[in-house]
Design a protein around this motif. Structure first.
Motif, PDB file in Angstrom:
ATOM      1  N   PRO A   1       0.827  -1.188   0.000  1.00 55.63           N
ATOM      2  CA  PRO A   1       0.000   0.000   0.000  1.00 55.63           C
ATOM      3  C   PRO A   1       0.870   1.248   0.000  1.00 55.63           C
ATOM      4  O   PRO A   1       1.948   1.246   0.548  1.00 55.63           O
ATOM      5  N   ALA A   2       0.396   2.293  -0.621  1.00 56.81           N
ATOM      6  CA  ALA A   2       1.170   3.521  -0.756  1.00 56.81           C
ATOM      7  C   ALA A   2       1.584   4.027   0.613  1.00 56.81           C
ATOM      8  O   ALA A   2       0.781   4.044   1.535  1.00 56.81           O
ATOM      9  N   PRO A   3       2.859   4.443   0.785  1.00 57.28           N
ATOM     10  CA  PRO A   3       3.348   4.878   2.091  1.00 57.28           C
ATOM     11  C   PRO A   3       2.547   6.039   2.670  1.00 57.28           C
ATOM     12  O   PRO A   3       2.404   6.147   3.875  1.00 57.28           O
ATOM     13  N   ASP A   4       2.030   6.907   1.818  1.00 59.39           N
ATOM     14  CA  ASP A   4       1.291   8.061   2.322  1.00 59.39           C
ATOM     15  C   ASP A   4      -0.189   7.761   2.526  1.00 59.39           C
ATOM     16  O   ASP A   4      -0.961   8.624   2.876  1.00 59.39           O
ATOM     17  N   GLN A   5      -0.567   6.518   2.311  1.00 58.30           N
ATOM     18  CA  GLN A   5      -1.976   6.140   2.437  1.00 58.30           C
ATOM     19  C   GLN A   5      -2.071   4.945   3.380  1.00 58.30           C
ATOM     20  O   GLN A   5      -1.744   3.840   3.004  1.00 58.30           O
ATOM     21  N   ASP A   6      -2.488   5.174   4.593  1.00 56.05           N
ATOM     22  CA  ASP A   6      -2.601   4.111   5.579  1.00 56.05           C
ATOM     23  C   ASP A   6      -3.790   3.237   5.223  1.00 56.05           C
ATOM     24  O   ASP A   6      -4.927   3.697   5.248  1.00 56.05           O
ATOM     25  N   PRO A   7      -3.540   1.956   4.839  1.00 56.29           N
ATOM     26  CA  PRO A   7      -4.647   1.095   4.435  1.00 56.29           C
ATOM     27  C   PRO A   7      -5.683   0.900   5.539  1.00 56.29           C
ATOM     28  O   PRO A   7      -6.858   0.741   5.256  1.00 56.29           O
ATOM     29  N   ASP A   8      -5.245   0.929   6.801  1.00 54.58           N
ATOM     30  CA  ASP A   8      -6.194   0.767   7.889  1.00 54.58           C
ATOM     31  C   ASP A   8      -7.162   1.948   7.934  1.00 54.58           C
ATOM     32  O   ASP A   8      -8.349   1.779   8.169  1.00 54.58           O
ATOM     33  N   GLU A   9      -6.654   3.160   7.679  1.00 53.94           N
ATOM     34  CA  GLU A   9      -7.522   4.332   7.663  1.00 53.94           C
ATOM     35  C   GLU A   9      -8.523   4.251   6.522  1.00 53.94           C
ATOM     36  O   GLU A   9      -9.621   4.766   6.612  1.00 53.94           O
ATOM     37  N   GLN A  10      -8.130   3.622   5.433  1.00 59.30           N
ATOM     38  CA  GLN A  10      -9.019   3.473   4.293  1.00 59.30           C
ATOM     39  C   GLN A  10     -10.066   2.394   4.544  1.00 59.30           C
ATOM     40  O   GLN A  10     -11.052   2.314   3.843  1.00 59.30           O
ATOM     41  N   GLY A  11      -9.842   1.522   5.547  1.00 61.40           N
ATOM     42  CA  GLY A  11     -10.777   0.450   5.833  1.00 61.40           C
ATOM     43  C   GLY A  11     -10.736  -0.659   4.809  1.00 61.40           C
ATOM     44  O   GLY A  11     -11.657  -1.456   4.714  1.00 61.40           O
ATOM     45  N   VAL A  12      -9.666  -0.723   4.039  1.00 63.78           N
ATOM     46  CA  VAL A  12      -9.551  -1.715   2.985  1.00 63.78           C
ATOM     47  C   VAL A  12      -8.664  -2.870   3.427  1.00 63.78           C
ATOM     48  O   VAL A  12      -9.047  -4.023   3.323  1.00 63.78           O
ATOM     49  N   TYR A  13      -7.469  -2.556   3.930  1.00 64.40           N
ATOM     50  CA  TYR A  13      -6.520  -3.576   4.371  1.00 64.40           C
ATOM     51  C   TYR A  13      -6.319  -3.476   5.877  1.00 64.40           C
ATOM     52  O   TYR A  13      -6.369  -2.399   6.457  1.00 64.40           O
ATOM     53  N   GLN A  14      -6.054  -4.620   6.460  1.00 67.06           N
ATOM     54  CA  GLN A  14      -5.782  -4.676   7.892  1.00 67.06           C
ATOM     55  C   GLN A  14      -4.392  -4.138   8.165  1.00 67.06           C
ATOM     56  O   GLN A  14      -3.427  -4.555   7.518  1.00 67.06           O
ATOM     57  N   ALA A  15      -4.266  -3.224   9.095  1.00 65.13           N
ATOM     58  CA  ALA A  15      -2.954  -2.711   9.479  1.00 65.13           C
ATOM     59  C   ALA A  15      -2.133  -3.836  10.101  1.00 65.13           C
ATOM     60  O   ALA A  15      -2.674  -4.749  10.734  1.00 65.13           O
ATOM     61  N   PHE A  16      -0.822  -3.776   9.915  1.00 60.62           N
ATOM     62  CA  PHE A  16       0.073  -4.762  10.511  1.00 60.62           C
ATOM     63  C   PHE A  16      -0.094  -4.728  12.023  1.00 60.62           C
ATOM     64  O   PHE A  16       0.067  -3.678  12.640  1.00 60.62           O
ATOM     65  N   PRO A  17      -0.431  -5.867  12.644  1.00 62.30           N
ATOM     66  CA  PRO A  17      -0.712  -5.867  14.087  1.00 62.30           C
ATOM     67  C   PRO A  17       0.519  -5.811  14.988  1.00 62.30           C
ATOM     68  O   PRO A  17       0.373  -5.685  16.196  1.00 62.30           O
ATOM     69  N   GLY A  18       1.701  -5.923  14.432  1.00 66.57           N
ATOM     70  CA  GLY A  18       2.914  -5.822  15.236  1.00 66.57           C
ATOM     71  C   GLY A  18       3.660  -7.130  15.361  1.00 66.57           C
ATOM     72  O   GLY A  18       3.108  -8.217  15.174  1.00 66.57           O
ATOM     73  N   ASP A  19       4.932  -7.019  15.694  1.00 63.92           N
ATOM     74  CA  ASP A  19       5.818  -8.176  15.758  1.00 63.92           C
ATOM     75  C   ASP A  19       5.413  -9.206  16.809  1.00 63.92           C
ATOM     76  O   ASP A  19       5.576 -10.389  16.600  1.00 63.92           O
ATOM     77  N   GLY A  20       4.866  -8.778  17.931  1.00 62.97           N
ATOM     78  CA  GLY A  20       4.532  -9.700  19.007  1.00 62.97           C
ATOM     79  C   GLY A  20       3.140 -10.304  18.920  1.00 62.97           C
ATOM     80  O   GLY A  20       2.741 -11.072  19.799  1.00 62.97           O
ATOM     81  N   PHE A  21       2.405  -9.992  17.882  1.00 64.05           N
ATOM     82  CA  PHE A  21       1.015 -10.447  17.760  1.00 64.05           C
ATOM     83  C   PHE A  21       0.904 -11.943  17.465  1.00 64.05           C
ATOM     84  O   PHE A  21       0.003 -12.612  17.954  1.00 64.05           O
ATOM     85  N   PHE A  22       1.816 -12.486  16.681  1.00 64.37           N
ATOM     86  CA  PHE A  22       1.706 -13.856  16.191  1.00 64.37           C
ATOM     87  C   PHE A  22       2.412 -14.839  17.116  1.00 64.37           C
ATOM     88  O   PHE A  22       3.565 -15.206  16.906  1.00 64.37           O
ATOM     89  N   VAL A  23       1.684 -15.258  18.160  1.00 63.40           N
ATOM     90  CA  VAL A  23       2.208 -16.224  19.121  1.00 63.40           C
ATOM     91  C   VAL A  23       1.299 -17.442  19.128  1.00 63.40           C
ATOM     92  O   VAL A  23       0.088 -17.339  18.900  1.00 63.40           O
ATOM     93  N   SER A  24       1.869 -18.586  19.388  1.00 70.27           N
ATOM     94  CA  SER A  24       1.129 -19.848  19.362  1.00 70.27           C
ATOM     95  C   SER A  24      -0.133 -19.784  20.214  1.00 70.27           C
ATOM     96  O   SER A  24      -0.097 -19.360  21.371  1.00 70.27           O
ATOM     97  N   GLY A  25      -1.243 -20.163  19.615  1.00 71.48           N
ATOM     98  CA  GLY A  25      -2.511 -20.218  20.320  1.00 71.48           C
ATOM     99  C   GLY A  25      -3.309 -18.928  20.305  1.00 71.48           C
ATOM    100  O   GLY A  25      -4.485 -18.924  20.657  1.00 71.48           O
ATOM    101  N   LYS A  26      -2.689 -17.815  19.902  1.00 69.90           N
ATOM    102  CA  LYS A  26      -3.415 -16.537  19.843  1.00 69.90           C
ATOM    103  C   LYS A  26      -4.554 -16.666  18.845  1.00 69.90           C
ATOM    104  O   LYS A  26      -4.392 -17.159  17.751  1.00 69.90           O
ATOM    105  N   SER A  27      -5.731 -16.228  19.241  1.00 64.47           N
ATOM    106  CA  SER A  27      -6.916 -16.306  18.392  1.00 64.47           C
ATOM    107  C   SER A  27      -7.425 -14.901  18.107  1.00 64.47           C
ATOM    108  O   SER A  27      -7.503 -14.075  19.012  1.00 64.47           O
ATOM    109  N   SER A  28      -7.771 -14.657  16.835  1.00 69.03           N
ATOM    110  CA  SER A  28      -8.215 -13.327  16.445  1.00 69.03           C
ATOM    111  C   SER A  28      -8.861 -13.367  15.063  1.00 69.03           C
ATOM    112  O   SER A  28      -8.462 -14.166  14.210  1.00 69.03           O
ATOM    113  N   PRO A  29      -9.835 -12.497  14.804  1.00 66.34           N
ATOM    114  CA  PRO A  29     -10.389 -12.372  13.458  1.00 66.34           C
ATOM    115  C   PRO A  29      -9.322 -11.940  12.440  1.00 66.34           C
ATOM    116  O   PRO A  29      -9.416 -12.265  11.264  1.00 66.34           O
ATOM    117  N   VAL A  30      -8.300 -11.242  12.908  1.00 63.73           N
ATOM    118  CA  VAL A  30      -7.197 -10.834  12.034  1.00 63.73           C
ATOM    119  C   VAL A  30      -6.456 -12.075  11.544  1.00 63.73           C
ATOM    120  O   VAL A  30      -6.091 -12.172  10.363  1.00 63.73           O
TER     121      VAL A  30
END
Length: 130
Positions: free
Chosen positions: A15-44
């Motif tokens: 996505p364009a650097p000057d266009q935050d996809p999360d603000e556009q409601g089109v793409y999910q913003a990157f949830p962060g480095d620590g988000f993906f841990v074993s057993g974590k459950s999320s709609p994301v």
């Protein structure tokens, strides 16, 4: 141009650097480095799994809402498709590979039907303007 899920390519700046996809409601913003841990459950995580399955990187029967080894393996395949190797293709999402996967937004910010078709340049569907 960079590879898109399922083939084709998208502009290297999507996505364009000057266009935050999360603000556009089109793409999910990157949830962060620590988000993906074993057993974590999320709609994301489910949206990520569905995107990987649509591209052939994860078996449809493995789509779920919890982060697990099958999903990590599928994401590693996606990273390898992008050209990442070694520890850079460990199956844990990073910002670059996440942004290139273009995971549809989930929750209140989603806009149904606006995620680009796999292998289609999103600008062809008017999803974003580079």
């Amino acid at each position: 141009m960079v590879p898109a899920v399922g083939g084709g390519s998208v502009p290297a700046t999507s996505p364009a650097p000057d266009q935050d996809p999360d603000e556009q409601g089109v793409y999910q913003a990157f949830p962060g480095d620590g988000f993906f841990v074993s057993g974590k459950s999320s709609p994301v995580i489910r949206a990520l799994a569905e995107r990987l399955a649509a591209g052939g990187y994860l078996a449809r029967g493995r789509v779920g809402s919890a982060w697990n080894s099958a999903l990590q393996h599928g994401y590693s395949r996606w990273q390898q498709h992008l050209g990442f190797r070694g520890s850079d293709a460990d199956g844990v999402p990073g910002r670059v590979s996440w942004d290139r996967l273009m995971v549809p937004a989930v929750g209140g910010g989603s806009v149904p039907g606006t995620s680009p078709a796999l292998g289609q340049d999103p600008s062809e569907r008017g999803v974003y303007q580079p």
